[in-house]
Write a protein that holds these residues in place. Structure first.
Motif, PDB file in Angstrom:
ATOM      1  N   ASN A 154     -11.980 -86.850 -19.040  1.00 23.68           N
ATOM      2  CA  ASN A 154     -11.733 -86.824 -20.482  1.00 23.68           C
ATOM      3  C   ASN A 154     -12.597 -87.813 -21.253  1.00 23.68           C
ATOM      4  O   ASN A 154     -12.551 -87.829 -22.494  1.00 23.68           O
ATOM      5  N   THR A 155     -13.363 -88.641 -20.533  1.00 24.56           N
ATOM      6  CA  THR A 155     -14.161 -89.679 -21.184  1.00 24.56           C
ATOM      7  C   THR A 155     -15.660 -89.397 -21.111  1.00 24.56           C
ATOM      8  O   THR A 155     -16.403 -89.730 -22.044  1.00 24.56           O
ATOM      9  N   PHE A 156     -16.103 -88.800 -20.002  1.00 24.12           N
ATOM     10  CA  PHE A 156     -17.533 -88.605 -19.769  1.00 24.12           C
ATOM     11  C   PHE A 156     -17.863 -87.115 -19.627  1.00 24.12           C
ATOM     12  O   PHE A 156     -17.074 -86.351 -19.065  1.00 24.12           O
ATOM     13  N   ASP A 157     -19.027 -86.741 -20.120  1.00 33.42           N
ATOM     14  CA  ASP A 157     -19.489 -85.368 -19.911  1.00 33.42           C
ATOM     15  C   ASP A 157     -19.828 -85.124 -18.446  1.00 33.42           C
ATOM     16  O   ASP A 157     -19.722 -83.996 -17.957  1.00 33.42           O
ATOM     17  N   ARG A 158     -20.256 -86.193 -17.767  1.00 32.45           N
ATOM     18  CA  ARG A 158     -20.620 -86.072 -16.353  1.00 32.45           C
ATOM     19  C   ARG A 158     -19.910 -87.163 -15.568  1.00 32.45           C
ATOM     20  O   ARG A 158     -19.928 -88.327 -15.963  1.00 32.45           O
ATOM     21  N   PHE A 159     -19.304 -86.787 -14.455  1.00 37.27           N
ATOM     22  CA  PHE A 159     -18.735 -87.774 -13.548  1.00 37.27           C
ATOM     23  C   PHE A 159     -18.773 -87.219 -12.136  1.00 37.27           C
ATOM     24  O   PHE A 159     -18.892 -86.020 -11.918  1.00 37.27           O
ATOM     25  N   THR A 160     -18.687 -88.128 -11.174  1.00 39.92           N
ATOM     26  CA  THR A 160     -18.669 -87.752  -9.769  1.00 39.92           C
ATOM     27  C   THR A 160     -17.705 -88.673  -9.041  1.00 39.92           C
ATOM     28  O   THR A 160     -17.274 -89.692  -9.596  1.00 39.92           O
ATOM     29  N   PHE A 161     -17.345 -88.305  -7.824  1.00 40.18           N
ATOM     30  CA  PHE A 161     -16.523 -89.205  -7.019  1.00 40.18           C
ATOM     31  C   PHE A 161     -16.871 -89.030  -5.555  1.00 40.18           C
ATOM     32  O   PHE A 161     -17.457 -88.024  -5.141  1.00 40.18           O
ATOM     33  N   ASP A 162     -16.533 -90.078  -4.761  1.00 43.70           N
ATOM     34  CA  ASP A 162     -16.828 -90.124  -3.331  1.00 43.70           C
ATOM     35  C   ASP A 162     -15.559 -89.901  -2.518  1.00 43.70           C
ATOM     36  O   ASP A 162     -14.485 -90.387  -2.883  1.00 43.70           O
ATOM     37  N   LEU A 163     -15.721 -89.222  -1.397  1.00 44.51           N
ATOM     38  CA  LEU A 163     -14.688 -89.151  -0.371  1.00 44.51           C
ATOM     39  C   LEU A 163     -15.337 -89.473   0.973  1.00 44.51           C
ATOM     40  O   LEU A 163     -16.516 -89.165   1.195  1.00 44.51           O
ATOM     41  N   ILE A 164     -14.567 -90.071   1.862  1.00 39.84           N
ATOM     42  CA  ILE A 164     -15.007 -90.356   3.223  1.00 39.84           C
ATOM     43  C   ILE A 164     -14.210 -89.473   4.180  1.00 39.84           C
ATOM     44  O   ILE A 164     -12.975 -89.410   4.085  1.00 39.84           O
ATOM     45  N   TYR A 165     -14.908 -88.784   5.084  1.00 43.60           N
ATOM     46  CA  TYR A 165     -14.201 -87.945   6.047  1.00 43.60           C
ATOM     47  C   TYR A 165     -14.538 -88.369   7.480  1.00 43.60           C
ATOM     48  O   TYR A 165     -15.236 -89.351   7.691  1.00 43.60           O
ATOM     49  N   ALA A 166     -13.998 -87.628   8.447  1.00 44.93           N
ATOM     50  CA  ALA A 166     -14.062 -88.003   9.874  1.00 44.93           C
ATOM     51  C   ALA A 166     -13.314 -89.306  10.101  1.00 44.93           C
ATOM     52  O   ALA A 166     -13.732 -90.171  10.869  1.00 44.93           O
ATOM     53  N   ARG A 167     -12.179 -89.421   9.411  1.00 41.53           N
ATOM     54  CA  ARG A 167     -11.314 -90.579   9.573  1.00 41.53           C
ATOM     55  C   ARG A 167     -10.462 -90.399  10.826  1.00 41.53           C
ATOM     56  O   ARG A 167     -10.283 -89.273  11.308  1.00 41.53           O
ATOM     57  N   PRO A 168      -9.913 -91.475  11.378  1.00 44.78           N
ATOM     58  CA  PRO A 168      -9.097 -91.354  12.595  1.00 44.78           C
ATOM     59  C   PRO A 168      -7.963 -90.343  12.420  1.00 44.78           C
ATOM     60  O   PRO A 168      -7.235 -90.365  11.416  1.00 44.78           O
ATOM     61  N   GLY A 169      -7.852 -89.438  13.386  1.00 44.52           N
ATOM     62  CA  GLY A 169      -6.782 -88.452  13.380  1.00 44.52           C
ATOM     63  C   GLY A 169      -7.012 -87.275  12.452  1.00 44.52           C
ATOM     64  O   GLY A 169      -6.176 -86.363  12.391  1.00 44.52           O
ATOM     65  N   GLN A 170      -8.126 -87.261  11.745  1.00 40.20           N
ATOM     66  CA  GLN A 170      -8.363 -86.180  10.785  1.00 40.20           C
ATOM     67  C   GLN A 170      -8.814 -84.912  11.510  1.00 40.20           C
ATOM     68  O   GLN A 170      -9.789 -84.916  12.259  1.00 40.20           O
ATOM     69  N   THR A 171      -8.108 -83.831  11.283  1.00 40.30           N
ATOM     70  CA  THR A 171      -8.445 -82.538  11.874  1.00 40.30           C
ATOM     71  C   THR A 171      -9.108 -81.662  10.820  1.00 40.30           C
ATOM     72  O   THR A 171      -8.983 -81.918   9.611  1.00 40.30           O
ATOM     73  N   PRO A 172      -9.791 -80.607  11.237  1.00 44.13           N
ATOM     74  CA  PRO A 172     -10.382 -79.695  10.248  1.00 44.13           C
ATOM     75  C   PRO A 172      -9.358 -79.122   9.273  1.00 44.13           C
ATOM     76  O   PRO A 172      -9.643 -79.008   8.071  1.00 44.13           O
ATOM     77  N   ASP A 173      -8.173 -78.771   9.750  1.00 44.32           N
ATOM     78  CA  ASP A 173      -7.157 -78.226   8.839  1.00 44.32           C
ATOM     79  C   ASP A 173      -6.742 -79.242   7.784  1.00 44.32           C
ATOM     80  O   ASP A 173      -6.611 -78.919   6.591  1.00 44.32           O
ATOM     81  N   VAL A 174      -6.516 -80.490   8.219  1.00 37.49           N
ATOM     82  CA  VAL A 174      -6.121 -81.540   7.278  1.00 37.49           C
ATOM     83  C   VAL A 174      -7.231 -81.803   6.262  1.00 37.49           C
ATOM     84  O   VAL A 174      -6.982 -81.940   5.054  1.00 37.49           O
ATOM     85  N   TRP A 175      -8.481 -81.863   6.731  1.00 38.78           N
ATOM     86  CA  TRP A 175      -9.606 -82.101   5.829  1.00 38.78           C
ATOM     87  C   TRP A 175      -9.800 -80.929   4.876  1.00 38.78           C
ATOM     88  O   TRP A 175     -10.105 -81.118   3.696  1.00 38.78           O
ATOM     89  N   ASP A 176      -9.580 -79.720   5.339  1.00 40.29           N
ATOM     90  CA  ASP A 176      -9.716 -78.551   4.484  1.00 40.29           C
ATOM     91  C   ASP A 176      -8.716 -78.615   3.327  1.00 40.29           C
ATOM     92  O   ASP A 176      -9.043 -78.304   2.179  1.00 40.29           O
TER      93      ASP A 176
END
Length: 386
Positions: A154-176
């Motif tokens: 609501n403040t910027f015309d352009r924005f982005t964000f980061d996520l980190i994956y392949a965390r301990p215990g993370q499965t493909p279903d959970v990440w999906d």
């Protein structure tokens, strides 16, 4: 004025964080007290120094990185932006990015940064559940993350964000499931990084002790492939190994890096690349914040490295950066950097082996890593460059 299609960027390093994340190997520090006026003045002095070295350019991007630059006062950012405009011509569509954390206090300052001239924000979300945020040492919770995403939208015309994956215990279903949720907030850009154990971090020690286990290589590969497919279907194709955007919404500042353009690095530990009279120079500022301040006060800058990048190193840097991009590297760029034919810079036999393996290809006058090649880029570069 010299206009390079790769752009010309200014990077400003703010070295302070509220806490050191256990996975982070960036030049970041925790301090109880910061004399921001001193920092503001020192940024201006170092900018003036580099403007004298590299005048007559059009600045296409400014990037406030860190550390956590959203901890600074918006007035500091405004002062730096104004100084850049005094020293150089700035593009009409200049991209000015600020990295920000989504804690409540920092998010509340986003409107101030918008008024200061920031027109793009990059939020360090990293995870969308409280358990993993705690594991990653983040200072925000899930509710703050979602509130910050709403505020940024609501403040910027352009924005982005980061996520980190392949965390301990993370499965493909959970990440999906997490990706699906993230995509409800993503606008035109998102960055998705695989968790790696970096030297000198708290995670390096914890991992060595066996405090946690990362997903095995097969699961990591599946998570990577799932990420590419899910984001591609959403119209956010990977334009770089870890970065996804709608066409035309790529990070212009980072494209300058990956396309091996010139940029000025200001602040503790900041790196730069400057082409002067056909010679390319690598610059690096002193890393320690307090010593950086002292050196700038003494001599107007805190440059610890100002070394010419020789021809072979230029080709290596060009290749390592450019093959991260889906667009690859124009073959003409190799000759422009070295003054030699492409076949001299890149060994044809090595290239052919990697092409036969499905990792590299030459098409439309560009050297490009395939998706399989980008997934294994370190190994590909090791074989290609020897």
């Amino acid at each position: 004025m010299i206009n390079d299609p790769r752009g010309f960027g200014i990077y400003i390093h703010w070295p302070f964080c509220k806490a050191k994340c256990p996975y982070c190997d960036f030049n970041s520090h925790v301090r109880e007290q910061i004399e921001e006026t001193d920092w503001r003045d020192s940024y201006l002095k170092e900018l003036a120094h580099y403007a004298a070295l590299k005048p007559n350019r059009t600045v296409t991007s400014i990037f406030f990185g860190g550390g956590t630059p959203s901890l600074m006062d918006p007035g500091t950012a405004e002062t730096v932006i104004d100084a850049v405009a005094r020293h150089w011509r700035v593009a009409n569509d200049i991209e000015i990015t600020l990295e920000a954390n989504p804690t409540s206090v920092e998010a509340s300052k986003l409107k101030g940064f918008r008024a200061a001239g920031i027109n793009r924000v990059s939020l360090g979300i990293q995870a969308l559940n409280d358990a993993d945020l705690k594991f990653l040492g983040r200072q925000h919770n899930q509710s703050e993350a979602l509130a910050a995403l709403d505020l940024a939208a609501n403040t910027f015309d352009r924005f982005t964000f980061d996520l980190i994956y392949a965390r301990p215990g993370q499965t493909p279903d959970v990440w999906d499931q997490e990706l699906a949720r993230a995509l409800t907030f993503a606008a035109d850009h998102i960055s998705l990084y695989q968790l790696t154990i970096e030297t000198g971090t708290m995670f390096e020690q914890a991992y060595a002790r066996g405090d946690f286990v990362l997903p095995d290589e097969d699961i990591q590969a599946e998570l990577f492939e799932l990420t590419q497919a899910r984001l591609g279907d959403a119209g956010l194709a990977a334009y770089e190994i870890s970065n996804h955007a709608r066409p035309g919404s790529e990070s212009r500042h980072n494209l300058t890096y990956w396309r091996y353009g010139d940029y000025v690095g200001i602040g503790p530990g900041a790196h730069g690349r400057l082409t002067i009279d056909g010679r390319k120079f690598a610059t690096r500022q002193h890393r320690a914040p307090e010593r950086w301040l002292e050196m700038v006060a003494e001599q107007g800058h805190a440059t610890r490295q100002y070394d010419e990048v020789r021809t072979d190193a230029r080709i290596s840097e060009l290749t390592m950066m450019g093959l991260r991009l889906a667009e690859g590297i124009p073959l003409t760029r190799f000759e422009a950097e070295s003054g030699r034919p492409f076949a001299v810079d890149i060994d044809p036999a090595r290239l052919q082996r990697l092409a036969d393996g499905g990792f590299l290809e030459i098409r439309d006058g560009r050297l490009t890593a395939t998706e399989a090649g980008r997934q294994r880029l370190d190994a590909v570069l090791g074989e290609l460059l020897g």
